[in-house]
Design a protein around this motif. Structure first.
Motif, mmCIF file in Angstrom:
data_model
loop_
_atom_site.group_PDB
_atom_site.id
_atom_site.type_symbol
_atom_site.label_atom_id
_atom_site.label_comp_id
_atom_site.label_asym_id
_atom_site.label_seq_id
_atom_site.Cartn_x
_atom_site.Cartn_y
_atom_site.Cartn_z
ATOM 1 N N VAL A 103 -4.314 17.490 23.068
ATOM 2 C CA VAL A 103 -4.137 16.622 21.721
ATOM 3 C C VAL A 103 -5.626 16.874 21.321
ATOM 4 N N ALA A 104 -6.461 16.330 22.000
ATOM 5 C CA ALA A 104 -8.044 16.458 21.756
ATOM 6 C C ALA A 104 -8.492 17.763 21.449
ATOM 7 N N LYS A 105 -8.143 18.763 22.123
ATOM 8 C CA LYS A 105 -8.516 20.053 22.108
ATOM 9 C C LYS A 105 -7.903 20.688 20.566
ATOM 10 N N SER A 106 -6.690 20.237 20.493
ATOM 11 C CA SER A 106 -6.030 20.775 19.190
ATOM 12 C C SER A 106 -7.113 20.036 18.063
ATOM 13 N N ALA A 107 -7.272 18.892 18.097
ATOM 14 C CA ALA A 107 -8.041 18.327 16.928
ATOM 15 C C ALA A 107 -9.426 18.819 17.080
#
Length: 225
Positions: A103-107
């Motif tokens: 999720v953080a990588k996508s953000a």
């Protein structure tokens, strides 16, 4: 980094099993490539870089995308080894890969986060360019004596990659900048333990990593002329 049994399994191997193999192998052990990640329980380093996607060169540390990868390349180069025989990279796949990291990588990258699944059990990731499936099977056969091997998802994949043998998927180590590609060893594998399984304990995860190492070394000994 944050993948605890990789660190603890490497140390446990040194403490309990390495002496058995020292007459046959010269063994280099790097128990913790990303100490900041280990201490802070993070897959990334402080620069929000995944060290295990940053091994851009096995020869030039300055070409690597993280200080952790560069430091490991420098260390390996200092060993003066022309050709490594075996390379085992110890990892975990945790629930936080799905709930936090992706999720953080996508953000970070401005992308949508697509839900995935985390496999329940131990599996291996071999090199797409050099699969060595007989070797991968031998490692899993040793590990299954300690902990369970992850089944494939209904579509025949593990974390979205086709299963090519029980508990084995393949990645292109070099193209993805994986640590498994940082040596020129003909036999390579990356372990993945699932510590969040209801069937697992910290001890079993550590012992599974040790079993992977010893099974790989035993395979090498059995194959020696």
């Amino acid at each position: 980094g944050y993948e605890t049994s990789g660190v603890q399994g490497a140390i446990l191997f040194c403490q309990t099993k390495m002496v058995k193999y020292e007459k046959d192998f010269n063994i280099a052990v790097c128990p913790c490539v990303s100490p900041w990640g280990y201490e802070h329980i993070q897959r990334w380093n402080p620069d929000a870089v995944d060290p295990n996607r940053s091994f851009a060169s096995r020869d030039d540390p300055d070409a690597c995308g993280s200080q952790e990868a560069a430091n490991l390349v420098r260390l390996l180069n200092s060993c003066g080894v022309e050709r490594w025989a075996l390379h085992i990279d110890l990892h975990e796949t945790t629930d936080t890969d799905e709930t936090e990291f992706r999720v953080a990588k996508s953000a970070r990258d401005g992308e949508s986060s697509e839900p995935g699944t985390i496999p329940d059990g131990f599996y291996l990731c071999g090199d797409e360019k050099n699969p060595q499936l007989e070797f991968q099977r031998a490692v899993n056969d040793g590990v299954r004596k300690v902990t369970h091997i992850a089944p494939a998802d209904p579509d025949g994949t593990i974390i979205g990659s086709p299963v090519v043998a029980e508990g084995v998927i393949l990645y292109d180590y070099t193209a993805l900048g994986l640590c498994g590609g940082v040596t020129n060893a003909p036999f390579t594998t990356t372990t993945e333990v699932y510590p969040d399984s209801p069937k697992a304990t910290d001890e079993l995860c550590n012992l599974g990593q040790v079993a992977a190492i010893t099974s790989a070394l035993d395979f090498m000994l059995a194959a020696a002329p």
